[in-house]
Scaffold this motif. Structure first.
Motif, PDB file in Angstrom:
ATOM      1  N   LEU A  22      -4.906   6.549  -1.690  1.00  0.00           N
ATOM      2  CA  LEU A  22      -4.817   7.576  -2.724  1.00  0.00           C
ATOM      3  C   LEU A  22      -5.992   7.412  -3.686  1.00  0.00           C
ATOM      4  O   LEU A  22      -5.932   6.672  -4.662  1.00  0.00           O
ATOM      5  CB  LEU A  22      -3.494   7.484  -3.483  1.00  0.00           C
ATOM      6  CG  LEU A  22      -3.288   8.600  -4.515  1.00  0.00           C
ATOM      7  CD1 LEU A  22      -3.234   9.960  -3.833  1.00  0.00           C
ATOM      8  CD2 LEU A  22      -2.026   8.386  -5.328  1.00  0.00           C
TER       9      LEU A  22
ATOM     10  N   GLY B 113       0.794  -1.211   0.000  1.00  0.00           N
ATOM     11  CA  GLY B 113       0.000   0.000   0.000  1.00  0.00           C
ATOM     12  C   GLY B 113       0.830   1.265   0.000  1.00  0.00           C
ATOM     13  O   GLY B 113       2.014   1.279  -0.372  1.00  0.00           O
ATOM     14  N   VAL B 114       0.208   2.365   0.460  1.00  0.00           N
ATOM     15  CA  VAL B 114       0.859   3.675   0.459  1.00  0.00           C
ATOM     16  C   VAL B 114       2.087   3.684   1.367  1.00  0.00           C
ATOM     17  O   VAL B 114       3.082   4.343   1.080  1.00  0.00           O
ATOM     18  CB  VAL B 114      -0.143   4.773   0.887  1.00  0.00           C
ATOM     19  CG1 VAL B 114       0.561   6.103   1.083  1.00  0.00           C
ATOM     20  CG2 VAL B 114      -1.244   4.914  -0.151  1.00  0.00           C
ATOM     21  N   THR B 115       2.036   2.939   2.460  1.00  0.00           N
ATOM     22  CA  THR B 115       3.173   2.903   3.388  1.00  0.00           C
ATOM     23  C   THR B 115       4.427   2.372   2.704  1.00  0.00           C
ATOM     24  O   THR B 115       5.509   2.967   2.808  1.00  0.00           O
ATOM     25  CB  THR B 115       2.846   2.027   4.610  1.00  0.00           C
ATOM     26  OG1 THR B 115       1.727   2.596   5.304  1.00  0.00           O
ATOM     27  CG2 THR B 115       4.039   1.951   5.546  1.00  0.00           C
TER      28      THR B 115
ATOM     29  N   THR C 287      -3.363  11.759   2.774  1.00  0.00           N
ATOM     30  CA  THR C 287      -4.390  11.008   2.040  1.00  0.00           C
ATOM     31  C   THR C 287      -5.219  10.091   2.926  1.00  0.00           C
ATOM     32  O   THR C 287      -6.211   9.520   2.462  1.00  0.00           O
ATOM     33  CB  THR C 287      -3.752  10.149   0.940  1.00  0.00           C
ATOM     34  OG1 THR C 287      -2.886   9.160   1.552  1.00  0.00           O
ATOM     35  CG2 THR C 287      -2.954  11.003  -0.027  1.00  0.00           C
TER      36      THR C 287
ATOM     37  N   LEU D 181       1.019   8.020  -9.445  1.00  0.00           N
ATOM     38  CA  LEU D 181       0.127   7.153  -8.685  1.00  0.00           C
ATOM     39  C   LEU D 181      -1.324   7.400  -9.085  1.00  0.00           C
ATOM     40  O   LEU D 181      -2.118   6.458  -9.213  1.00  0.00           O
ATOM     41  CB  LEU D 181       0.317   7.387  -7.181  1.00  0.00           C
ATOM     42  CG  LEU D 181       1.669   6.988  -6.592  1.00  0.00           C
ATOM     43  CD1 LEU D 181       1.712   7.296  -5.102  1.00  0.00           C
ATOM     44  CD2 LEU D 181       1.962   5.514  -6.826  1.00  0.00           C
TER      45      LEU D 181
ATOM     46  N   GLN E 267       5.001   2.270  -0.537  1.00  0.00           N
ATOM     47  CA  GLN E 267       5.374   3.211  -1.601  1.00  0.00           C
ATOM     48  C   GLN E 267       6.175   4.377  -1.038  1.00  0.00           C
ATOM     49  O   GLN E 267       7.182   4.795  -1.628  1.00  0.00           O
ATOM     50  CB  GLN E 267       4.118   3.699  -2.318  1.00  0.00           C
ATOM     51  CG  GLN E 267       3.413   2.617  -3.125  1.00  0.00           C
ATOM     52  CD  GLN E 267       2.070   3.077  -3.656  1.00  0.00           C
ATOM     53  OE1 GLN E 267       1.445   3.985  -3.110  1.00  0.00           O
ATOM     54  NE2 GLN E 267       1.608   2.446  -4.723  1.00  0.00           N
ATOM     55  N   ALA E 268       5.728   4.906   0.102  1.00  0.00           N
ATOM     56  CA  ALA E 268       6.452   6.024   0.716  1.00  0.00           C
ATOM     57  C   ALA E 268       7.847   5.596   1.159  1.00  0.00           C
ATOM     58  O   ALA E 268       8.828   6.335   0.979  1.00  0.00           O
ATOM     59  CB  ALA E 268       5.663   6.569   1.907  1.00  0.00           C
TER      60      ALA E 268
ATOM     61  N   GLU F  62      -3.243   4.275 -10.430  1.00  0.00           N
ATOM     62  CA  GLU F  62      -4.108   3.653  -9.443  1.00  0.00           C
ATOM     63  C   GLU F  62      -5.554   4.144  -9.526  1.00  0.00           C
ATOM     64  O   GLU F  62      -6.489   3.383  -9.256  1.00  0.00           O
ATOM     65  CB  GLU F  62      -3.559   3.887  -8.042  1.00  0.00           C
ATOM     66  CG  GLU F  62      -2.218   3.202  -7.805  1.00  0.00           C
ATOM     67  CD  GLU F  62      -1.801   3.223  -6.349  1.00  0.00           C
ATOM     68  OE1 GLU F  62      -2.430   3.942  -5.542  1.00  0.00           O
ATOM     69  OE2 GLU F  62      -0.841   2.522  -6.013  1.00  0.00           O
TER      70      GLU F  62
ATOM     71  N   ILE G  60       2.726  11.748   2.953  1.00  0.00           N
ATOM     72  CA  ILE G  60       1.688  11.402   1.982  1.00  0.00           C
ATOM     73  C   ILE G  60       0.583  10.549   2.600  1.00  0.00           C
ATOM     74  O   ILE G  60      -0.601  10.745   2.311  1.00  0.00           O
ATOM     75  CB  ILE G  60       2.294  10.704   0.743  1.00  0.00           C
ATOM     76  CG1 ILE G  60       1.231  10.607  -0.371  1.00  0.00           C
ATOM     77  CG2 ILE G  60       2.875   9.340   1.086  1.00  0.00           C
ATOM     78  CD1 ILE G  60       1.805  10.200  -1.715  1.00  0.00           C
ATOM     79  N   GLY G  61       0.941   9.620   3.478  1.00  0.00           N
ATOM     80  CA  GLY G  61      -0.075   8.805   4.123  1.00  0.00           C
ATOM     81  C   GLY G  61      -0.959   9.619   5.053  1.00  0.00           C
ATOM     82  O   GLY G  61      -2.175   9.393   5.142  1.00  0.00           O
TER      83      GLY G  61
ATOM     84  N   ALA H 196       2.771  11.911  -6.500  1.00  0.00           N
ATOM     85  CA  ALA H 196       1.322  11.723  -6.538  1.00  0.00           C
ATOM     86  C   ALA H 196       0.777  11.570  -7.953  1.00  0.00           C
ATOM     87  O   ALA H 196      -0.163  10.796  -8.181  1.00  0.00           O
ATOM     88  CB  ALA H 196       0.635  12.906  -5.841  1.00  0.00           C
TER      89      ALA H 196
END
Length: 466
Positions: A424, A46-48, A420, A292, A50-51, A296, A416-417, A289
């Motif tokens: 995202l 997930g976003v975690t 959002t 993504l 990706q960051a 996504e 970012i997490g 962003a």
């Protein structure tokens, strides 16, 4: 005649080594974003995740770049460059073969360590080999060619992801690294010998910088997943700020600091770096962003995502030198005020994004404005940072600004997490757009107020854009 020919060959080889060594670092920074959705899907992060894939690299790269310059001077430029290239190739392969997210993040952090050794050493090779107008031309060539990493990176990454898979985004970096090592072997080893370890390296400053940045980044990324009240998150945040405070205190007292704080007494330098924080935080968050969103939320391919990110680099290649000339004549203030506002307008355009996403109308015009605004901003910004710094300290001043730009992007991506809410979607993207616009407006305000009487020198090549 033979000596002249040998000198010319040596200079061409040095320039090629410097360009390729930096190219692999910048390529890795631009090629990965388009692969993040596929990485998250395969490794279930997930976003975690990706960051962390982005910030694991930026954390070590940004915090170690300054001390890497000292290592280059101490142990020899070619020696440090060789270690960096071998390390970068090895860690790229490690990232390509990573079976899970944890090992991928670790490999990315190690990539950043190796990358930090490459950029200072490559520029030091140029300054040690060339002098006078030839050095200016060499740095200009270095800037132009390393900038192509941002042109080919997103598109090449998209094609690789869509054809052979995201792991090749890391594996392909081994090719230019190996080519550079072959060229390094042709250079005489004593041409760029260091001081054999007798110069001072600010090890304590480097450790405090890494820990001071790692703590808040860990808290911001992991807090979204395990809760901001978790003792581990609180400890990381508090420990990070303690280390950052200790870093500032140490750098003020150290005889040979890796970040000379006296430079910030120079108004142009201080204002330029303050503007850099807002502008490059926005760039880091925004350029993560957009790919993504396209993949996504828009459901489009990685190749299309790479094509969407091409306009900023194309516009920069076409207009950067003209903007630099105008800013040298007119001063940087209006360029550094108008440029971020143009970028902000581009992102605000993307508030029109709705599902189903119409990339051609809702995203591309904003990306074009983004490219125009960045082109208007970057060269005057770099010139401003160096405008009032003594020429003997121009190298460290440029390195500090480069490191600050990386760290600004690092911290912004860590948010970012939080911005959002961990997902995202269109609403989350709109929140990012608003944050980006606010950061850019802050950078424009700093420039408008702080640069009222400052004129930038002409023809200062920019490595910050990289």
């Amino acid at each position: 005649m033979k000596d002249v020919h040998e000198r010319s060959t040596h200079e061409r080889t040095v320039l090629a080594v410097a360009v390729l060594a930096s190219f692999v670092t910048f390529l890795d920074g631009s090629i990965v974003n388009v692969a993040l959705p596929d990485i998250a899907r395969e490794l279930d992060g997930g976003v975690t995740l990706q960051a962390w894939v982005v910030d694991g690299y930026l954390l070590t790269l940004g915090s170690l770049m300054l001390v890497a310059g000292s290592l280059s001077d101490t142990f020899g430029r070619l020696r440090i460059l060789t270690v960096g290239l071998i390390g970068f190739a090895a860690t790229s392969l490690l990232a390509a073969l990573a079976p899970n997210g944890e090992l991928l993040i670790a490999a990315r952090a190690l990539q950043g360590v190796a990358g930090a050794l490459l950029v200072p050493s490559s520029l030091a090779l140029i300054t040690a080999t060339f002098s006078g107008p030839a050095m200016g031309r060499a740095i200009g060539t270095w800037t132009a060619w390393t900038g192509t990493a941002f042109l080919v990176g997103p598109l090449a990454g998209g094609v690789l992801v869509d054809t052979v898979g995201w792991r090749w985004v890391f594996g392909i970096v081994v090719v230019p690294a190996a080519a550079t090592l072959a060229l390094v072997a042709r250079l005489p080893r004593d041409a760029h010998r260091g001081t054999d370890g007798h110069a001072y390296v600010d090890w304590l400053g480097a450790v405090l910088a890494v820990l001071g940045l790692a703590g808040p980044v860990f808290a911001l990324i992991e807090g979204q997943r395990i809760g901001f009240g978790n003792p581990l998150v609180v400890l990381a945040l508090v420990g990070g700020f303690v280390c950052l405070t200790a870093f500032v205190v140490w750098e003020r007292r150290a005889r040979h600091p890796m970040m000379p704080l006296r430079l910030f007494r120079v108004r142009a330098f201080a204002v330029g770096n303050l503007a850099t924080i807002g502008i490059y935080a926005a760039i880091g968050l925004g350029t993560l962003a957009i790919p993504l969103l396209v993949q996504e939320v828009g459901g489009l391919s990685a190749t299309v995502s790479g094509l969407v990110m091409l306009p900023p680099t194309l516009i920069s290649l076409l207009l950067a030198s003209r903007v630099g000339s105008l800013a040298a004549r007119l001063g940087p203030r209006w360029f550094m005020t108008a440029g971020p506002l143009i970028v902000a307008a581009g992102f605000l355009w993307m508030l029109t994004v709705r599902e189903p996403v119409d990339v051609a109308w809702q995203v591309v015009p904003g990306v074009v404005l983004f490219g125009l605004g960045i082109t208007v901003t970057v060269t005057p910004l770099t010139s401003t940072v160096l405008a009032e710094v003594h020429p003997d300290e121009a190298g460290i001043a440029s390195a500090v600004n480069n490191a600050i730009s990386r760290v600004a992007g690092l911290v912004a991506v860590a948010f970012i997490g939080v911005i959002t809410g961990g997902v995202l979607d269109v609403e989350g993207f709109h929140r990012i757009v608003v944050v980006v616009a606010v950061l850019l407006a802050a950078g424009a305000l700093v420039s408008a107020v702080g640069l009222r009487s400052i004129r930038a020198p002409a023809a200062v090549p920019s490595d910050v854009a990289s």
